[in-house]
Design an enzyme around this catalytic site. Structure first.
Site, mmCIF file in Angstrom:
data_model
loop_
_atom_site.group_PDB
_atom_site.id
_atom_site.type_symbol
_atom_site.label_atom_id
_atom_site.label_comp_id
_atom_site.label_asym_id
_atom_site.label_seq_id
_atom_site.Cartn_x
_atom_site.Cartn_y
_atom_site.Cartn_z
ATOM 1 N N CYS A 11 0.869 -1.170 0.098
ATOM 2 C CA CYS A 11 0.015 0.065 -0.115
ATOM 3 C C CYS A 11 0.949 1.088 -0.066
ATOM 4 O O CYS A 11 2.050 1.232 0.539
ATOM 5 C CB CYS A 11 -1.087 0.085 1.126
ATOM 6 S SG CYS A 11 -0.154 -0.057 2.704
ATOM 7 N N SER A 12 0.482 2.276 -0.637
ATOM 8 C CA SER A 12 1.330 3.522 -0.636
ATOM 9 C C SER A 12 1.289 4.374 0.364
ATOM 10 O O SER A 12 2.300 5.152 0.458
ATOM 11 C CB SER A 12 0.669 4.232 -1.974
ATOM 12 O OG SER A 12 0.504 3.365 -3.289
ATOM 13 N N SER A 13 0.562 4.395 1.293
ATOM 14 C CA SER A 13 0.601 5.270 2.597
ATOM 15 C C SER A 13 0.474 4.433 3.580
ATOM 16 O O SER A 13 -0.287 3.478 3.487
ATOM 17 C CB SER A 13 -0.325 6.366 2.250
ATOM 18 O OG SER A 13 -1.391 6.282 2.430
ATOM 19 N N GLY A 40 3.274 2.000 3.362
ATOM 20 C CA GLY A 40 3.627 3.227 3.206
ATOM 21 C C GLY A 40 4.853 3.551 2.234
ATOM 22 O O GLY A 40 5.721 4.558 2.357
#
Length: 188
Positions: A11-13, A40
């Protein structure tokens, strides 16, 4: 299917949740102890991804690396191609969702390249749209990020009140319910 299934999700964040991706990997029969995660991380092609590195080091010839979708594995066609080629060289298959891509098979290579190209195109289109929205907002005078607490009229009134000499910085901070630092910034 021969070999073990090794899963990877990202997941990106930090505020995003990988639960849906983990559940998808469970549905694809990947055991929980063989799922590797990165939280993240906004992935560009050569950034460190510890979860992916663990998954790649765990796969052996005959195993299959399973990802919920191609955009979770790589953020560029070149990065996806590099990972797929590395897997092929090691005799490892790549499974994206329910589709297994055998990198050693010519049709698998062509299909993978097509999927990676479409994923790259989607990402580029999303970036272009986001840039256009920001450009349009800037041209309409809207700022990105937090908006000022005080209007231009309030700032002008604060300056006028200070110049009269009747109000101190502390008085202005109390009247306009802002910090003294904000008052000093406006007066500068």
């Amino acid at each position: 299917m021969d070999g073990d299934l090794i899963g990877y999700a990202r997941c990106s964040s930090d505020s995003d949740d990988v639960t849906a991706q983990r559940d998808h990997l469970h549905e694809l029969d990947v055991p929980d102890d063989r799922i590797h995660l990165d939280h993240g991380l906004v992935v560009e092609s050569h950034r460190t991804r510890p979860g992916l590195d663990q998954a790649l080091s765990m796969v052996r010839p005959g195993d299959t690396l399973v990802v919920p979708s191609l955009d979770r594995l790589a953020r560029s066609v070149a990065d996806a191609r590099e990972i797929a080629d590395s897997l092929a060289d090691r005799g490892v298959k790549l499974r994206i969702g329910r589709q297994v891509y055998d990198p050693a098979d010519p049709m698998g290579k062509v299909f993978f390249d097509a999927v990676a190209t479409v994923a790259g195109l989607e990402l580029d289109l999303q970036r272009m749209k986001a840039e256009e929205v920001l450009r349009l907002a800037r041209s309409n005078g809207r700022r990105r990020g937090r908006q000022p607490r005080m209007t231009a009229k309030q700032r002008a009134e604060m300056r006028h009140m200070y110049v009269t000499g009747v109000y101190s910085v502390a008085d202005l901070a109390e009247i306009f319910t802002v910090s003294r630092t904000t008052v000093y910034r406006i007066l500068a």
